[in-house]
Design a protein around this motif. Structure first.
Motif, PDB file in Angstrom:
ATOM      1  N   THR A   1       0.853  -1.193   0.000  1.00 32.97           N
ATOM      2  CA  THR A   1       0.000   0.000   0.000  1.00 32.97           C
ATOM      3  C   THR A   1       0.884   1.237   0.000  1.00 32.97           C
ATOM      4  O   THR A   1       1.763   1.381   0.858  1.00 32.97           O
ATOM      5  N   VAL A   2       0.657   2.111  -0.985  1.00 31.87           N
ATOM      6  CA  VAL A   2       1.371   3.377  -1.073  1.00 31.87           C
ATOM      7  C   VAL A   2       0.319   4.485  -1.143  1.00 31.87           C
ATOM      8  O   VAL A   2      -0.469   4.531  -2.085  1.00 31.87           O
ATOM      9  N   ALA A   3       0.300   5.348  -0.120  1.00 30.27           N
ATOM     10  CA  ALA A   3      -0.696   6.425  -0.042  1.00 30.27           C
ATOM     11  C   ALA A   3       0.018   7.752   0.175  1.00 30.27           C
ATOM     12  O   ALA A   3       1.042   7.818   0.869  1.00 30.27           O
ATOM     13  N   ASP A   4      -0.518   8.828  -0.437  1.00 37.62           N
ATOM     14  CA  ASP A   4       0.077  10.154  -0.276  1.00 37.62           C
ATOM     15  C   ASP A   4      -1.027  11.168   0.007  1.00 37.62           C
ATOM     16  O   ASP A   4      -2.223  10.870  -0.122  1.00 37.62           O
ATOM     17  N   ASP A   5      -0.634  12.363   0.397  1.00 35.88           N
ATOM     18  CA  ASP A   5      -1.589  13.437   0.699  1.00 35.88           C
ATOM     19  C   ASP A   5      -1.555  14.522  -0.375  1.00 35.88           C
ATOM     20  O   ASP A   5      -1.813  15.688  -0.107  1.00 35.88           O
ATOM     21  N   GLY A   6      -1.250  14.107  -1.606  1.00 36.75           N
ATOM     22  CA  GLY A   6      -1.092  15.079  -2.683  1.00 36.75           C
ATOM     23  C   GLY A   6      -2.395  15.461  -3.353  1.00 36.75           C
ATOM     24  O   GLY A   6      -3.471  15.440  -2.746  1.00 36.75           O
ATOM     25  N   ARG A   7      -2.315  15.728  -4.655  1.00 42.19           N
ATOM     26  CA  ARG A   7      -3.447  16.311  -5.381  1.00 42.19           C
ATOM     27  C   ARG A   7      -4.477  15.285  -5.818  1.00 42.19           C
ATOM     28  O   ARG A   7      -5.478  15.632  -6.422  1.00 42.19           O
ATOM     29  N   GLY A   8      -4.247  14.009  -5.561  1.00 41.52           N
ATOM     30  CA  GLY A   8      -5.258  13.015  -5.873  1.00 41.52           C
ATOM     31  C   GLY A   8      -4.924  12.211  -7.110  1.00 41.52           C
ATOM     32  O   GLY A   8      -3.782  12.142  -7.553  1.00 41.52           O
ATOM     33  N   ARG A   9      -5.979  11.652  -7.707  1.00 41.77           N
ATOM     34  CA  ARG A   9      -5.800  10.751  -8.836  1.00 41.77           C
ATOM     35  C   ARG A   9      -5.109  11.461  -9.998  1.00 41.77           C
ATOM     36  O   ARG A   9      -5.467  12.573 -10.354  1.00 41.77           O
ATOM     37  N   PRO A  10      -4.104  10.835 -10.629  1.00 42.49           N
ATOM     38  CA  PRO A  10      -3.416  11.454 -11.765  1.00 42.49           C
ATOM     39  C   PRO A  10      -4.379  11.769 -12.888  1.00 42.49           C
ATOM     40  O   PRO A  10      -5.356  11.057 -13.115  1.00 42.49           O
ATOM     41  N   ARG A  11      -4.116  12.828 -13.586  1.00 41.08           N
ATOM     42  CA  ARG A  11      -4.958  13.219 -14.715  1.00 41.08           C
ATOM     43  C   ARG A  11      -4.730  12.259 -15.885  1.00 41.08           C
ATOM     44  O   ARG A  11      -3.635  11.749 -16.087  1.00 41.08           O
ATOM     45  N   ALA A  12      -5.792  12.064 -16.645  1.00 40.75           N
ATOM     46  CA  ALA A  12      -5.680  11.213 -17.836  1.00 40.75           C
ATOM     47  C   ALA A  12      -4.646  11.790 -18.787  1.00 40.75           C
ATOM     48  O   ALA A  12      -4.635  12.982 -19.054  1.00 40.75           O
ATOM     49  N   GLY A  13      -3.805  10.936 -19.278  1.00 38.53           N
ATOM     50  CA  GLY A  13      -2.794  11.367 -20.241  1.00 38.53           C
ATOM     51  C   GLY A  13      -1.457  11.604 -19.616  1.00 38.53           C
ATOM     52  O   GLY A  13      -0.459  11.670 -20.310  1.00 38.53           O
ATOM     53  N   LEU A  14      -1.379  11.742 -18.299  1.00 41.88           N
ATOM     54  CA  LEU A  14      -0.077  11.909 -17.677  1.00 41.88           C
ATOM     55  C   LEU A  14       0.719  10.639 -17.895  1.00 41.88           C
ATOM     56  O   LEU A  14       0.234   9.547 -17.702  1.00 41.88           O
ATOM     57  N   GLY A  15       1.925  10.813 -18.254  1.00 44.39           N
ATOM     58  CA  GLY A  15       2.764   9.642 -18.471  1.00 44.39           C
ATOM     59  C   GLY A  15       2.599   9.020 -19.823  1.00 44.39           C
ATOM     60  O   GLY A  15       3.173   7.992 -20.086  1.00 44.39           O
ATOM     61  N   SER A  16       1.815   9.591 -20.667  1.00 46.15           N
ATOM     62  CA  SER A  16       1.672   8.998 -21.988  1.00 46.15           C
ATOM     63  C   SER A  16       2.945   9.063 -22.794  1.00 46.15           C
ATOM     64  O   SER A  16       3.115   8.362 -23.775  1.00 46.15           O
ATOM     65  N   ASP A  17       3.850   9.906 -22.369  1.00 49.11           N
ATOM     66  CA  ASP A  17       5.146   9.959 -23.047  1.00 49.11           C
ATOM     67  C   ASP A  17       6.101   8.910 -22.526  1.00 49.11           C
ATOM     68  O   ASP A  17       7.256   8.880 -22.871  1.00 49.11           O
ATOM     69  N   GLY A  18       5.565   8.006 -21.681  1.00 45.91           N
ATOM     70  CA  GLY A  18       6.409   6.921 -21.174  1.00 45.91           C
ATOM     71  C   GLY A  18       7.099   7.281 -19.900  1.00 45.91           C
ATOM     72  O   GLY A  18       7.806   6.474 -19.325  1.00 45.91           O
TER      73      GLY A  18
END
Length: 382
Positions: A315-332
């Motif tokens: 389990t890895v949990a953080d207090d950041g901005r939440g679920r990643p936006r669609a398309g993030l990381g699409s550049d690999g």
């Protein structure tokens, strides 16, 4: 083959015409030799028209016996070969009809010529032997064809299995290289961006940032060298072990140097994991932390491993901005709904009979990833 067999039979039936004859026997004429040759010639087409060839040979043979006064033959070579071919290539109904007609024809011809039971028995015995040899050859050919077909199917199955194994290995290497490069580059970028600020405000932190960049780069090179060694053909691949749970503290220390506060705990029936599961746990934590560094803007991260008799939960949990936006990381380089990171995590978990769930953190803030990997082989097999 059929032409060669026809020439061989022609040579056999020519012997009574070329060998010296008793003076009391009628002379061998060219007409009788021509009719004998005419009874042999249809064998060239025996495979294409077996019944017609047998009928022509029997008719010509009957004409020779009734109308010609030429040398006789020790055996009806052409007729026996034609009967063998019918037994080899024809259907059961055709074989039965041809067999009945042949027996009736041979019996009638023998009765009209000599009427001797001995001659009839010998002729029927030779025809039966030819038929049996034809059926035996048919069985042998069918068995050979079945064995060849089975061998071809096995070869195709082995080729497909080999192609699937290559595809699985490529996917595995791609996951490993993605995790190694994505994590290392992300940490180096974060530390490099923080370096100029630290130089002005806290020089001691700048030195730590540069050390983190150097250490991260060196470790990435070591792991990449091990992965690329699997693809080399000019020597054995290096045998350094893949990182596992024991290497997690060092991984977390590198990430902490970027400013995140990371809490790590291992609970439950803690025990040594199988090498494959051990590496999968490390890579899952590594990819999850990479996403936190690149996308979450989190200040606090919790990493927890919980062991049971059947599985281990990461389990890895953080207090950041939440679920990643669609398309993030699409550049690999990272993750998101369309990225490669979460896909790789799910593939690693599925390879060990597990599942992955994602969603908000425990208090509704941030992002939480939970991966369950089965560690009991008995459970996986069931």
């Amino acid at each position: 083959m059929d032409l060669g067999l026809t020439l061989l039979v022609q040579l056999a039936v020519s012997m009574p015409f070329v060998l010296p004859r008793e003076p009391t026997l009628p002379p061998a004429t060219w007409g009788s030799y021509a009719v004998t040759t005419l009874s042999v010639l249809p064998l060239v087409w025996r495979r294409r028209r077996p019944v017609a060839v047998l009928a022509v040979i029997m008719l010509v043979g009957a004409f020779y016996r009734l109308a010609m006064d030429g040398p006789g033959q020790p055996l009806p070579y052409a007729g026996l070969i034609a009967f063998y071919t019918v037994a080899l290539v024809c259907t059961a109904r055709v074989r039965m009809a041809v067999g009945v007609l042949s027996v009736l024809t041979v019996s009638a011809a023998t009765g009209l010529e000599t009427g001797a039971a001995r001659e009839l028995s010998f002729t029927l015995f030779c025809a039966g032997a030819a038929y049996a040899l034809g059926r035996l050859q048919y069985t042998r050919q069918a068995y050979t064809a079945a064995v060849e077909d089975r061998a071809a199917q096995l070869e195709r199955a082995n080729r497909i299995e080999a192609e699937q194994a290559v595809a699985r290995e490529r996917a595995r290497i791609a996951r490993e290289m993605h995790d190694i490069l994505s994590h290392a580059v992300s940490i180096m970028i974060v530390q490099a961006e923080a370096g100029p600020v630290a130089v002005r405000r806290a020089p001691e932190r700048a030195e730590a940032a540069f050390e983190a960049i150097s250490e991260t780069g060196r470790e990435a090179m070591v792991q990449l060298r091990a992965m690329l060694g699997l693809l080399r053909e000019d020597g054995p691949a290096p045998r350094e072990p893949q990182p596992g749970v024991a290497a997690l503290p060092r991984l977390l220390d590198r990430v902490r140097r970027g400013g995140q506060q990371i809490v790590y705990e291992e609970t439950g029936a803690v025990r040594a994991l199988a090498p494959a599961v051990d590496t999968a746990v490390y890579r899952i934590v590594q990819e999850a932390l990479t996403n936190v560094v690149k996308h979450a803007a989190a200040g606090r991260v919790s990493v927890r491993l919980h062991h049971t008799a059947r599985d281990v939960t990461v389990t890895v949990a953080d207090d950041g901005r939440g679920r990643p936006r669609a398309g993030l990381g699409s550049d690999g380089g990272g993750d998101g709904v369309g990225g490669h990171g979460l896909t790789g995590i799910r593939e690693r978990a599925a390879a060990h009979g597990g599942t992955v769930t994602t969603g908000p953190g425990p208090d509704g803030r941030g992002f939480c990833l939970s991966a369950v990997l089965v560690t009991s082989r008995q459970e996986v097999g069931s």
